[in-house]
Design a protein around this motif. Structure first.
Motif, PDB file in Angstrom:
ATOM      1  N   LYS A  50      37.839  37.801  58.573  1.00 31.62           N
ATOM      2  CA  LYS A  50      37.482  36.379  58.101  1.00 31.62           C
ATOM      3  C   LYS A  50      38.766  35.992  56.143  1.00 31.62           C
ATOM      4  CE  LYS A  50      34.947  32.214  57.076  1.00 31.62           C
ATOM      5  NZ  LYS A  50      33.318  31.524  56.705  1.00 31.62           N
ATOM      6  N   GLU A  51      39.448  35.439  56.400  1.00 32.77           N
ATOM      7  CA  GLU A  51      40.843  35.678  55.602  1.00 32.77           C
ATOM      8  C   GLU A  51      40.477  34.302  53.941  1.00 32.77           C
ATOM      9  OE1 GLU A  51      44.618  35.404  56.724  1.00 32.77           O
ATOM     10  OE2 GLU A  51      44.446  38.243  57.743  1.00 32.77           O
ATOM     11  N   GLU A  52      40.513  34.963  52.779  1.00 32.72           N
ATOM     12  CA  GLU A  52      40.819  33.420  52.977  1.00 32.72           C
ATOM     13  C   GLU A  52      41.677  33.715  50.759  1.00 32.72           C
ATOM     14  OE1 GLU A  52      37.489  31.504  49.055  1.00 32.72           O
ATOM     15  OE2 GLU A  52      37.070  33.166  50.135  1.00 32.72           O
ATOM     16  N   ALA A  53      43.089  32.557  50.830  1.00 24.93           N
ATOM     17  CA  ALA A  53      43.466  33.682  50.174  1.00 24.93           C
ATOM     18  C   ALA A  53      43.007  32.986  48.716  1.00 24.93           C
ATOM     19  CB  ALA A  53      44.403  32.548  49.747  1.00 24.93           C
ATOM     20  N   PHE A  54      43.095  33.736  47.367  1.00 28.83           N
ATOM     21  CA  PHE A  54      42.403  33.182  46.133  1.00 28.83           C
ATOM     22  C   PHE A  54      43.737  33.565  45.301  1.00 28.83           C
ATOM     23  CE2 PHE A  54      40.269  37.147  46.493  1.00 28.83           C
ATOM     24  CZ  PHE A  54      40.668  38.105  45.936  1.00 28.83           C
ATOM     25  N   VAL A  55      43.492  33.264  43.420  1.00 28.66           N
ATOM     26  CA  VAL A  55      44.796  33.388  42.528  1.00 28.66           C
ATOM     27  C   VAL A  55      44.064  34.301  41.792  1.00 28.66           C
ATOM     28  CG1 VAL A  55      45.874  32.807  40.745  1.00 28.66           C
ATOM     29  CG2 VAL A  55      45.852  31.426  42.890  1.00 28.66           C
ATOM     30  N   THR A  56      44.415  35.889  40.934  1.00 23.68           N
ATOM     31  CA  THR A  56      43.726  36.438  40.336  1.00 23.68           C
ATOM     32  C   THR A  56      44.502  36.725  39.324  1.00 23.68           C
ATOM     33  OG1 THR A  56      42.504  38.424  40.177  1.00 23.68           O
ATOM     34  CG2 THR A  56      44.139  38.277  42.152  1.00 23.68           C
ATOM     35  N   TYR A  57      44.211  37.355  37.860  1.00 24.89           N
ATOM     36  CA  TYR A  57      45.001  37.380  37.201  1.00 24.89           C
ATOM     37  C   TYR A  57      45.127  38.694  36.190  1.00 24.89           C
ATOM     38  CZ  TYR A  57      46.293  32.755  36.497  1.00 24.89           C
ATOM     39  OH  TYR A  57      46.931  31.134  36.329  1.00 24.89           O
ATOM     40  N   LYS A  58      43.364  40.125  37.399  1.00 21.88           N
ATOM     41  CA  LYS A  58      42.691  40.926  37.598  1.00 21.88           C
ATOM     42  C   LYS A  58      44.490  41.991  37.671  1.00 21.88           C
ATOM     43  CE  LYS A  58      39.423  39.670  35.450  1.00 21.88           C
ATOM     44  NZ  LYS A  58      38.876  39.381  34.688  1.00 21.88           N
ATOM     45  N   GLY A  59      43.659  42.833  37.001  1.00 19.41           N
ATOM     46  CA  GLY A  59      44.424  44.166  37.457  1.00 19.41           C
ATOM     47  C   GLY A  59      44.811  45.233  39.181  1.00 19.41           C
ATOM     48  N   THR A  60      43.862  45.434  38.565  1.00 20.46           N
ATOM     49  CA  THR A  60      42.560  46.239  39.868  1.00 20.46           C
ATOM     50  C   THR A  60      42.043  45.609  40.895  1.00 20.46           C
ATOM     51  OG1 THR A  60      40.403  46.853  39.392  1.00 20.46           O
ATOM     52  CG2 THR A  60      42.494  47.779  38.502  1.00 20.46           C
ATOM     53  N   VAL A  61      42.067  46.030  42.699  1.00 20.98           N
ATOM     54  CA  VAL A  61      41.256  45.103  43.769  1.00 20.98           C
ATOM     55  C   VAL A  61      40.178  45.449  43.044  1.00 20.98           C
ATOM     56  CG1 VAL A  61      40.949  45.347  45.798  1.00 20.98           C
ATOM     57  CG2 VAL A  61      43.038  46.558  45.375  1.00 20.98           C
ATOM     58  N   LYS A  62      39.708  46.279  42.830  1.00 14.25           N
ATOM     59  CA  LYS A  62      37.703  46.172  42.056  1.00 14.25           C
ATOM     60  C   LYS A  62      37.692  44.885  40.902  1.00 14.25           C
ATOM     61  CE  LYS A  62      34.180  49.127  39.801  1.00 14.25           C
ATOM     62  NZ  LYS A  62      34.132  49.826  39.314  1.00 14.25           N
ATOM     63  N   GLU A  63      38.572  44.576  39.968  1.00 10.56           N
ATOM     64  CA  GLU A  63      38.671  43.386  39.254  1.00 10.56           C
ATOM     65  C   GLU A  63      38.888  42.960  39.954  1.00 10.56           C
ATOM     66  OE1 GLU A  63      39.740  46.352  35.244  1.00 10.56           O
ATOM     67  OE2 GLU A  63      41.190  44.918  36.453  1.00 10.56           O
ATOM     68  N   ALA A  64      39.881  42.143  41.101  1.00 11.26           N
ATOM     69  CA  ALA A  64      40.233  41.391  41.510  1.00 11.26           C
ATOM     70  C   ALA A  64      38.968  40.577  42.912  1.00 11.26           C
ATOM     71  CB  ALA A  64      40.840  40.913  42.243  1.00 11.26           C
ATOM     72  N   LEU A  65      38.204  41.866  42.976  1.00 12.74           N
ATOM     73  CA  LEU A  65      36.844  41.350  43.768  1.00 12.74           C
ATOM     74  C   LEU A  65      35.823  41.055  43.304  1.00 12.74           C
ATOM     75  CD1 LEU A  65      37.284  43.771  46.612  1.00 12.74           C
ATOM     76  CD2 LEU A  65      37.827  41.862  46.635  1.00 12.74           C
ATOM     77  N   GLN A  66      36.023  41.398  42.384  1.00 12.66           N
ATOM     78  CA  GLN A  66      34.468  40.108  41.253  1.00 12.66           C
ATOM     79  C   GLN A  66      34.619  39.713  40.702  1.00 12.66           C
ATOM     80  OE1 GLN A  66      34.282  44.300  38.404  1.00 12.66           O
ATOM     81  NE2 GLN A  66      33.244  45.570  39.240  1.00 12.66           N
ATOM     82  N   ASP A  67      36.132  38.471  40.479  1.00 17.69           N
ATOM     83  CA  ASP A  67      36.258  37.905  39.844  1.00 17.69           C
ATOM     84  C   ASP A  67      36.106  37.025  40.933  1.00 17.69           C
ATOM     85  OD1 ASP A  67      37.613  36.410  37.720  1.00 17.69           O
ATOM     86  OD2 ASP A  67      39.449  36.431  39.169  1.00 17.69           O
ATOM     87  N   LYS A  68      36.464  37.589  42.410  1.00 14.98           N
ATOM     88  CA  LYS A  68      36.004  35.985  43.300  1.00 14.98           C
ATOM     89  C   LYS A  68      34.426  36.382  43.534  1.00 14.98           C
ATOM     90  CE  LYS A  68      37.202  33.535  46.540  1.00 14.98           C
ATOM     91  NZ  LYS A  68      37.744  32.213  47.106  1.00 14.98           N
ATOM     92  N   GLY A  69      33.802  37.041  43.017  1.00 18.25           N
ATOM     93  CA  GLY A  69      32.596  37.323  43.066  1.00 18.25           C
ATOM     94  C   GLY A  69      31.880  37.844  44.443  1.00 18.25           C
ATOM     95  N   ILE A  70      33.049  38.611  45.181  1.00 22.50           N
ATOM     96  CA  ILE A  70      32.710  39.292  46.292  1.00 22.50           C
ATOM     97  C   ILE A  70      31.877  40.681  46.222  1.00 22.50           C
ATOM     98  CG2 ILE A  70      33.934  40.211  48.032  1.00 22.50           C
ATOM     99  CD1 ILE A  70      36.047  38.609  48.032  1.00 22.50           C
ATOM    100  N   GLN A  71      30.586  41.590  46.194  1.00 27.63           N
ATOM    101  CA  GLN A  71      29.723  42.260  45.897  1.00 27.63           C
ATOM    102  C   GLN A  71      30.095  43.147  46.936  1.00 27.63           C
ATOM    103  OE1 GLN A  71      28.409  41.888  43.064  1.00 27.63           O
ATOM    104  NE2 GLN A  71      28.793  40.439  42.698  1.00 27.63           N
ATOM    105  N   LEU A  72      30.236  44.288  46.765  1.00 27.40           N
ATOM    106  CA  LEU A  72      30.159  45.534  47.615  1.00 27.40           C
ATOM    107  C   LEU A  72      28.877  46.342  47.893  1.00 27.40           C
ATOM    108  CD1 LEU A  72      34.429  46.130  47.446  1.00 27.40           C
ATOM    109  CD2 LEU A  72      33.109  44.847  48.253  1.00 27.40           C
ATOM    110  N   SER A  73      28.435  46.623  49.229  1.00 27.42           N
ATOM    111  CA  SER A  73      27.569  48.356  49.149  1.00 27.42           C
ATOM    112  C   SER A  73      28.445  49.473  48.787  1.00 27.42           C
ATOM    113  CB  SER A  73      27.059  48.065  50.384  1.00 27.42           C
ATOM    114  OG  SER A  73      27.340  48.810  51.356  1.00 27.42           O
ATOM    115  N   GLU A  74      27.663  49.968  48.743  1.00 25.76           N
ATOM    116  CA  GLU A  74      28.305  51.773  48.819  1.00 25.76           C
ATOM    117  C   GLU A  74      29.586  52.143  49.566  1.00 25.76           C
ATOM    118  OE1 GLU A  74      26.973  56.041  47.796  1.00 25.76           O
ATOM    119  OE2 GLU A  74      25.509  54.322  48.299  1.00 25.76           O
TER     120      GLU A  74
END
Length: 351
Positions: A50-74
């Protein structure tokens, strides 16, 4: 750009110190604005397709996902890696780990996996499985569903523990008995010339165990460690013989019988139509049971001599003979004898 702005102000504004400070301040604002603009990126995140586009000013994938509020499990999988830099129009794929269970040799282990296939999940979680007593061997173990099946939520995976072991056994090789005819040995007798001895071979079997039980056993190799020794046995072909006193030599015979004997005398005709005779130096007459001694046979009776089985009698049944003598007195003297050796020398038509 700052130089151009400065030139513009020098041409159009006064050269007062205040004007110079204004130029510098404006230039700094422009630089900051440009820097912020360069950090702005539009990316697409795909979570389980399931795809969703968003704008981010973060430098890494991890920061971008966190900025979007996407939580990841281990156990979730992210492509590109969390440490990778974010690029404009980049696709970030997230595959959520789903719960699965693995049953192995009576043990059940619950896991989270974001792997594509059953085989990949088992390999990726091999250490966790081993810690729970499940030692998965991708080369041998049997897996259901098959290893190339896609992983699904709440999937039950059954692994059959397969082990292959070699077993060596010593086995006996039976010896063979070789026979040969021996004309120097009496017919019906045997003589062992060489004792037989079993050999030995070492056989290697491949045993396949499934969950600790033998599922198959296959011979894979065999080698002889001791050859067998064949037995050599001689079989006599020489006809048996009996010593005939009035001949002073041994005479071959067909059959030996131990019989009861009585005697008879008088004139008359035998069952075969001949006159009975007693001829100590030749061939006399005896009465027999034809089912024991065929009529017309030539026999030798120990203590009596050669005789022809030419007569029968009502009481001559079974292993009994009645020898013919020249008088009643001779018959009385003969009486009834037991354990008389009778030898069939020739059957009818053979002499």
């Amino acid at each position: 750009m700052v130089e151009k702005l400065k030139a513009f102000y020098e041409k159009n504004f006064s050269n007062s110190p205040k004007a110079k400070y204004s130029v510098i301040a404006i230039a700094c604002v422009i630089v900051v604005a440009l820097a912020i603009t360069s950090m702005r990126k539009t990316v697409t995140v795909s979570i389980d397709g399931k795809e969703e586009a968003f704008v981010t000013y973060k430098g890494t994938v991890k920061e971008a996902l966190q900025d979007k509020g996407i939580q990841l499990s281990e156990k979730d999988k992210v492509q590109p890696s969390l440490e990778a830099g974010v690029k404009e129009n980049q696709l970030i794929a997230v595959k959520r780990a789903v719960p699965i269970s693995v049953e192995f040799a009576g043990k059940k282990v619950k896991l989270l996996s974001a792997e594509e296939t059953v085989g990949d999940a088992l390999l990726a979680e091999s250490e966790t499985l081993k810690q729970n007593g499940v030692d998965y061997n991708k080369e041998l173990d049997e897996v259901s569903p098959k290893v190339d099946e896609p992983v699904a939520k709440d999937m039950d995976i059954k692994v059959v523990d397969v082990e292959v072991k070699n077993l060596k056994e010593k086995q006996s090789i039976p010896f063979e008995t070789v026979t040969k005819k021996d004309s120097g040995l009496e017919r019906g007798k045997t003589e062992t010339k060489t004792e037989g001895k079993n050999g030995q071979k070492e056989v290697t079997y491949e045993l396949v165990y499934k969950d600790g039980k033998v599922a198959s056993k296959k011979e894979v190799s065999s080698k002889v460690v001791a050859k067998p020794v064949n037995a050599l046995v001689s079989h006599g072909t020489k006809a048996p013989s009996v010593y005939i006193p009035n001949r002073g030599s041994n005479v071959e015979f067909k059959k030996h019988l131990v019989m009861e004997s009585t005697a008879y005398s008088g004139d008359g005709i035998t069952a075969t139509g001949s006159v009975p005779v007693y001829n100590p130096g030749g061939i006399s007459t005896i009465a027999v049971d034809p089912s024991v001694i065929p009529l017309g046979s030539l026999v030798y009776v120990e203590g009596y001599g050669y005789a022809k089985a030419a007569d029968t009698g009502g009481v001559i049944k079974g292993n009994i003979i009645d020898v013919f003598l020249s008088s009643s007195a001779a018959c009385s003297s003969w009486g009834r004898k037991y354990g008389v050796d009778v030898y069939i020398i020739s059957y009818p038509g053979e002499w």
